[in-house]
Write an enzyme that holds these catalytic residues in place. Structure first.
Site, mmCIF file in Angstrom:
data_model
loop_
_atom_site.group_PDB
_atom_site.id
_atom_site.type_symbol
_atom_site.label_atom_id
_atom_site.label_comp_id
_atom_site.label_asym_id
_atom_site.label_seq_id
_atom_site.Cartn_x
_atom_site.Cartn_y
_atom_site.Cartn_z
ATOM 1 N N HIS A 1 0.823 -1.219 0.000
ATOM 2 C CA HIS A 1 0.000 0.000 0.000
ATOM 3 C C HIS A 1 0.848 1.256 0.000
ATOM 4 C CE1 HIS A 1 -1.831 -3.458 1.896
ATOM 5 N NE2 HIS A 1 -2.880 -3.143 1.165
ATOM 6 N N LYS B 1 -13.069 13.315 0.464
ATOM 7 C CA LYS B 1 -13.142 11.855 0.470
ATOM 8 C C LYS B 1 -14.433 11.504 1.190
ATOM 9 C CE LYS B 1 -10.575 9.209 -0.589
ATOM 10 N NZ LYS B 1 -10.297 8.596 -1.918
#
Lengths: 707, 333
Positions: free
Chosen positions: A234, A587
């Site tokens: 990630h 977001k």
């Protein structure tokens, strides 16, 4: 002819071919800061710390196993999770029949974040990025007719590790499988969540305690199960280069080892079960060398704890090809990218591998794209003959030298982290996150400038868009999940559940083993969300502090013409309207991938925008309120987890309700082209898929607000 | 929306319409002359409705945890029925002119609370300018019914001094360091503080924070305070513990009551109003000066001469000022 003279001769020949340009002009510096020469020779092997090492032996540079793929090839393990447990189960069984040897479960975001499907904050995310699991009932459907005593199961779960691991164990119990027969891996790597993906629930301290509890339980009860998969993947996806990925991953690993030791465990009990997870990008030789360097450094780091079992020093790893290197433009090119990355992982000596589907920059994989991805590995394994020899690149002047360079660079960062007091402290200081974001912003600038080539994006563009089929997630998943959850809650003994949940809260307050407490609650049919809540009462929910770098994008672009022209446009806009263009980047839902937003923020500010950032995990109504209060011209929604079809229309509705329809909305991220019309119909002014240069998107943003 | 009608904005603000409060602040911040005219009208008319609040200025170097502190303190107040407005000033890049306004990422719950209004603003290039705008924005928030105004400024320097002249209470946030407590803190900032708060006094940090508290108490002892009846205290606080900021608020209230009793509260506000007037006069004069055509023409030439050392800075200033007289203002503009 002696070696030295032949090098001299080569230099002369090379300089002649360069027509007077110095030989140094062929040197390249990688983003990691490693200087690459055009030629490596035996001389470069002189200062290597691991010359003549052997596979299966410390320091494991040439591979953790003695026979590597000559004995048995790596495990093909494709990560997948379809919206519902039933669909996922069908998919796993089909793949197992088609030659896959283990299965890997992707969960949806609400499951990761400890919310049941009926929670009001998650309506847009259910079943989007993976399978929705609300209880052991879903788990049983997921593993229906899959013998858990034989099948190795990998679960990508970090936030809600306890209810999910408990669900898996109880599903196995109800299949008649004993704990010690279970094999597989749970990711359980919470530290990197604070760095990149943000799918945590609790603050770092209690999260580390959860990990210790899981290790303690599993080392006794489930010796064949890997309790942690320390992940760099990630970080790479967030933009980390190979040195940063290695350094931060190993530093995370070290932190877990220290936590386990301080909870009183013996190093040889848990260390052999630690496994790693690396991401493999497009720098072919770099990532081969990265895996070799990581093994060397891990053996070195672990030596300080004096383990007796050599396996305690052995770095075993899963790898995945990069999702970030995939492009929406000319998407069939992605098959070739994935093949190269697959080769890189294999030559680096991975133990298992996931190859991405070519359509993942556009949406969730279809059955066809998933087959192509799997076959990529099968072809390398069974047709290319690369498996015959252990570490075929061992002794390569270049690869060995590059391995050493990575070792040196990583050691520098490890020292820096050590000086900060270890990785947990370093994370608190924000250092790793800032470092990754900086590298990431620089990379984006190089791509936008065309310094780094990406075929189909900044070079060799195709005129006509290539349309590919994309999988749709039905919006009915939520109703199905909620119905099953309600049914379970009706059928269970609620007093028993309440009691079991209280036991979890008690264990969280004191020091009982949390996994044991969660197992009891799971058997009593407590839902995953209820179990998470029982701990949240004590631990609280973690809120990230967002830091943002500035000036990096423009610096890497060398304040080019493109940047200057954008600065002029924003300045003109201010002169015309009285203020700079102001954009809110949001977001929404449970999608925690914030790399894109951070790059856009720093780049746009460099172009002269005023950029507002929202907190993570906003509801559309919360996002609309911030847009209104800050009085922005436009809202930029970043969506990477397929929630856009629910969340974006809700945002536009919420803006309208606040009498703010004049605030425009645009969307960026992973949006299937098939959804563009849908989004435009609900009022979205523009959509930026992956691969749109930030300078282009900035210009289009200005167009959208009439600059 | 009738964009340029002052009455529309005034009514919206008085009715606490979030959208219109926000738009009014945008007008105040605008650099366009026509917007300024409208905002001037608005501020004039809302003035009678303003002033009924506690104005708290909060500053501290980056990393000290200002936003998280405000989240904690703001929630404490909002949950007990206060109406809280937060005005946050973020730094602007000199090169690009753009800013990143990320305060709300650390004020997640406060930003969603129904009793709050939070507006981050870019500092822009002139610090003095932002202070004037923040002051007017504060009046708008007060007229809209917010009873507590928190003004957050970033960093160290000029903006703090400006902010301290528009608030009733000026709080400097600090964190405990490793022995180098007084380094990096400007003495001037300590002098204008009504209290110092050592933040992050939680978990393993408590001892360090208490030690720092003692050191600052000593340091303050040697400075003269701004009020004869108030000795700025040093308190510790935590933004992550529940009610970890309560003692800061108690200090603010104590100060407020005392200042009202001694009459210093009103006196300070009146002084601030006069000071604000002079600020505006300064700004206006400078603007008019710069816009005078002969000055505009002479500046590049005279600056060059100063750089080359051909004339002294004081002589140059004298010369430029000599071009600027009442007559020139009329001709020049």
């Amino acid at each position: 002819m002696s070696d030295k003279t032949s090098i001299e001769t080569w230099k002369e020949l090379a300089e002649k071919q360069l027509r007077g340009k110095p030989l140094d002009s062929l040197n390249k510096t990688t983003p990691e800061g490693i200087e690459i020469k055009p030629l490596y020779t035996a001389k470069d092997l002189e200062n290597i710390e691991f010359n003549n090492s052997m596979p299966g032996q410390e320091p494991f540079v040439r591979g953790p196993m003695a026979t590597m793929y000559a004995g048995r090839p790596w495990t093909i393990r494709q990560y997948a999770g379809f919206s519902t447990a039933k669909e996922s189960n069908d998919f796993y069984r089909k793949n197992l029949a088609a030659g896959q040897m283990g299965l890997s479960v992707a969960f949806d975001l609400p499951t990761h974040r400890g919310y049941d499907s009926d929670h009001p904050r998650v309506s847009g995310d259910i079943g989007k990025a993976g399978v929705a699991i609300d209880s052991v009932e879903d788990m049983k459907i997921l593993f229906n007719e899959i013998p858990l005593d034989k099948m190795s199961v990998s679960m990508t779960m970090n936030g809600a590790v306890l209810p999910i691991l408990a669900g898996y164990i109880v599903a196995a119990e109800e299949q008649g499988v004993k704990h010690d027969q279970l094999k597989g891996t749970i990711q359980n790597d919470i530290l990197k969540e604070y760095l990149t993906r943000n799918t945590y629930i609790y603050p770092p301290k209690p999260s580390m305690r959860i990990i210790s509890d899981i290790m303690a339980f599993c080392s006794k009860e489930m010796p064949g199960f890997n309790t942690i998969s320390i992940s760099g993947y990630h970080m790479m996806e967030a933009g980390a280069d190979s040195v940063l990925q290695t350094a931060f991953t190993l530093a995370d690993g070290l932190e877990y080892v220290k936590a386990a030791l301080s909870s009183g465990m013996d190093i040889d009990v848990f260390a052999p079960r630690l496994s790693f997870f690396f991401g493999i990008g497009m720098n072919f030789f770099m990532d081969i060398a990265m895996l070799r360097a990581a093994r060397f450094l891990w053996a070195e780091l672990m030596s300080q704890f004096n383990p007796k079992n050599p396996k305690s020093k052995m770095l075993r790893t899963h790898c995945q090809t990069s999702g970030w290197s995939l492009t929406q433009q000319d998407p069939y090119n992605n098959i070739i990218r994935t093949t190269l990355e697959c080769m890189s992982a294999v030559l680096g000596g991975t133990q298992s591998l996931h190859t991405n589907s070519f359509d993942e920059a556009v949406g969730l994989p279809t059955e066809t794209s998933a087959r192509v991805a799997r076959n990529t590995q099968i072809i390398v394994q069974e047709e290319s003959q690369v498996c015959n020899v252990v570490d075929p690149l061992g002794g390569s002047y270049y690869v060995e030298s590059l391995t050493q360079s990575i070792v040196d660079k990583v050691r520098e960062i490890l020292t820096e982290i050590d000086e900060l007091g270890g990785m947990a402290k370093a994370i608190e200081s924000g250092m790793p996150k800032m470092r990754i974001e900086e590298v990431s912003a620089r990379r984006q600038a190089r791509i936008d400038q065309g310094t780094d080539t990406i075929v189909g994006v900044n070079k060799y563009l195709v005129e006509d868009e290539v349309h590919i089929e994309v999988r749709e997630v039905s919006e009915e998943v939520r109703d199905e999940q909620i119905a099953r959850l309600e049914q379970m809650k009706k059928d269970r003994d609620n007093d028993k559940v309440k009691d079991a949940l209280n036991q979890i809260t008690k264990a969280a307050e004191a020091d009982g083993n949390l996994l044991e407490a969660c197992l009891a609650a799971t058997r009593a049919r407590a839902s995953a969300g209820e179990i998470s809540d029982a701990m949240e009462k004590v631990f609280g929910r973690y809120v990230a502090t967002t830091q943002c770098i500035s000036g990096v994008y423009a610096a890497e672009s060398g304040n080019s013409e493109l940047v200057e022209s954008l600065r002029k446009r924003t300045k003109d806009f201010k002169e015309k309207t009285g203020r700079r263009p102001r954009i809110l980047l949001v977001k929404m839902g449970q999608d925690g991938h914030d790399r894109g937003v951070k790059i856009i923020a720093t780049a746009y500010a460099d172009f002269g925008f005023d950029v507002d950032l929202s907190p993570m995990f906003q509801t559309p109504e919360e996002a609309a309120r911030i847009a209104v209060e800050n009085d922005v011209h436009i809202v930029g929604v970043s969506s990477l987890a397929a929630g856009h079809k629910t969340l974006v229309p809700s945002l536009i509705k919420a803006l309208k309700k606040e009498d703010a329809s004049d605030i425009k909305v645009l969307v960026g991220g992973v949006i299937p082209p098939g959804d563009y019309d849908f989004l435009k119909d609900v009022g979205v002014v523009d959509i930026f898929g992956p691969g749109v240069p930030v300078t282009d998107s900035a210009n289009r943003t200005l167009n959208a607000i009439g600059a | 929306m009738k964009e340029k009608d002052p009455e529309f904005f005034i009514q919206g603000v008085l009715k606490n319409n979030r959208r219109i409060i926000a738009k009014t602040i945008t007008l105040i911040e605008s650099s366009l002359a026509r917007d300024k005219k409208v905002s001037f009208e608005i501020v004039k008319k809302i003035l009678p409705y303003s002033g009924k609040s506690i104005r708290l200025g909060i500053t501290g170097i980056p990393g000290v945890g200002k936003s998280t502190f405000i989240e904690n303190l703001g929630l404490l107040l909002a949950n007990s029925g206060h109406k809280v407005a937060v005005l946050a000033v973020d730094p602007t890049s000199r090169k690009s002119g753009g800013s990143i306004l990320g305060d709300k990422t650390r004020m997640e719950k406060l930003a969603a609370h129904e009793n709050t209004f939070i507006r981050p603003s870019p500092a822009g290039k002139t610090l003095g300018g932002v202070a004037a705008k923040t002051r007017e924005a504060m009046l708008v928030c007060e007229a809209a019914g917010y009873d507590t105004i928190l003004v957050e400024t970033v960093g160290v320097g000029q903006s703090e001094t400006k902010v301290s002249t528009m608030v009733d209470f000026f709080l400097v946030l600090l964190i405990a360091g490793a022995g180098d407590e007084l380094q990096g803190i400007k003495k001037g900032i300590l002098e204008i503080a009504d209290a110092l708060a050592i933040n992050k006094a939680d978990n393993d940090n408590i001892d360090k924070a208490n030690k720092a508290k003692k050191i600052y108490e000593m340091a303050l002892h040697f400075l003269s305070s701004s009020s004869s009846s108030w000795n700025p205290p040093v308190v510790t606080c935590s933004s992550i513990l529940e009610n970890g900021t309560e003692n800061v608020w108690k200090t603010v209230i104590k100060h407020n009551k005392l200042m009202k009793r001694t009459g210093e509260f009103d006196h300070k506000r009146k002084e601030q109003a006069v000071e604000w007037m002079w600020n505006l006069v300064d700004d206006g004069l400078k603007k008019k000066f710069m816009e005078t055509s002969i000055v505009k023409k002479e500046i590049p030439k005279i600056s060059k001469q100063v750089k080359q050392g051909l004339i002294s800075p004081s002589a140059a200033a004298e010369e430029l000022l000599s071009y600027f007289n009442y007559k020139n203002i009329l001709i020049g503009t």
